[in-house]
Design a protein around this motif. Structure first.
Motif, mmCIF file in Angstrom:
data_model
loop_
_atom_site.group_PDB
_atom_site.id
_atom_site.type_symbol
_atom_site.label_atom_id
_atom_site.label_comp_id
_atom_site.label_asym_id
_atom_site.label_seq_id
_atom_site.Cartn_x
_atom_site.Cartn_y
_atom_site.Cartn_z
ATOM 1 N N MET A 70 -2.252 5.039 3.647
ATOM 2 C CA MET A 70 -2.393 4.477 4.996
ATOM 3 C C MET A 70 -2.505 5.599 6.027
ATOM 4 O O MET A 70 -3.351 5.554 6.917
ATOM 5 N N GLU A 71 -1.642 6.592 5.902
ATOM 6 C CA GLU A 71 -1.653 7.696 6.871
ATOM 7 C C GLU A 71 -2.948 8.504 6.786
ATOM 8 O O GLU A 71 -3.498 8.915 7.808
ATOM 9 N N LEU A 72 -3.445 8.726 5.565
ATOM 10 C CA LEU A 72 -4.716 9.443 5.417
ATOM 11 C C LEU A 72 -5.883 8.616 5.958
ATOM 12 O O LEU A 72 -6.819 9.157 6.548
ATOM 13 N N PHE B 293 -14.855 5.125 1.000
ATOM 14 C CA PHE B 293 -13.420 5.040 0.664
ATOM 15 C C PHE B 293 -12.983 3.641 0.252
ATOM 16 O O PHE B 293 -11.784 3.371 0.167
ATOM 17 N N TRP B 294 -13.911 2.746 -0.012
ATOM 18 C CA TRP B 294 -13.567 1.349 -0.301
ATOM 19 C C TRP B 294 -12.631 1.223 -1.505
ATOM 20 O O TRP B 294 -11.665 0.481 -1.464
ATOM 21 N N TYR C 258 0.863 -1.177 0.000
ATOM 22 C CA TYR C 258 0.000 0.000 0.000
ATOM 23 C C TYR C 258 0.899 1.225 0.000
ATOM 24 O O TYR C 258 2.042 1.161 0.438
ATOM 25 N N SER C 259 0.375 2.347 -0.456
ATOM 26 C CA SER C 259 1.175 3.567 -0.363
ATOM 27 C C SER C 259 1.104 4.080 1.075
ATOM 28 O O SER C 259 0.076 3.962 1.751
ATOM 29 N N ILE D 194 -7.148 7.098 0.129
ATOM 30 C CA ILE D 194 -7.437 6.840 1.544
ATOM 31 C C ILE D 194 -7.732 5.351 1.687
ATOM 32 O O ILE D 194 -8.651 4.819 1.065
ATOM 33 N N ASN D 195 -6.959 4.677 2.517
ATOM 34 C CA ASN D 195 -7.058 3.238 2.691
ATOM 35 C C ASN D 195 -8.174 2.901 3.689
ATOM 36 O O ASN D 195 -8.142 3.339 4.838
#
Length: 137
Positions: free
Chosen positions: A41-43, A97-98, A36-37, A103-104
């Motif tokens: 992940m952070e978002l 956000f799926w 994953y980017s 955004i993960n």
């Protein structure tokens, strides 16, 4: 919201934020392992953090309203409805956000577990801050 309820929400919020900071730091190496980017992940963790803090405030408000609202059946209904609404909001946010690349959704769900850590850390922060407040007076 009463002063005690605000204080309880604050102590739980501190626990949530500590969990989220640790999760954000742990997400950096795990994002690369899971392909994953890091930014998604952070978002996702950020969206989950906002969601959890809103849940903590809603729990405080609905609990206090049900305590002073009247009959036990009213209180039970109010708590149940707010609990279902919180779950529905989480479901809708994850559904939105799926398929997002930015955004993960998995990070949002894992971030929401911070609600439990906030509840578990509440007694510790209450003890620390209450002791400090007694020393100041």
């Amino acid at each position: 919201m009463s002063k005690d309820t605000r204080r309880t929400c604050l102590y739980m919020g501190i626990g949530v934020l500590i969990y989220e900071i640790i999760l954000s730091l742990a997400a950096i190496p795990f994002a690369r392992l899971m392909k994953y980017s890091v930014s998604s992940m952070e978002l996702g963790i950020l969206v989950g953090t906002v969601l959890v803090l809103a849940m903590v405030v809603d729990m405080g408000i609905s609990t206090e309203d049900s305590l002073y609202g009247g009959t036990p059946s009213y209180a039970q209904r109010k708590i149940m409805i707010h609990s279902l609404l919180r779950k529905a909001v989480l479901f809708v946010v994850v559904a939105i956000f799926w398929n997002s690349r930015y955004i993960n959704a998995l990070a949002i769900v894992i971030s929401v577990f911070g609600l439990k850590s906030g509840a578990y850390m509440y007694p510790l922060f209450k003890k620390i801050f209450e002791k400090r407040r007694k020393e100041e007076t």
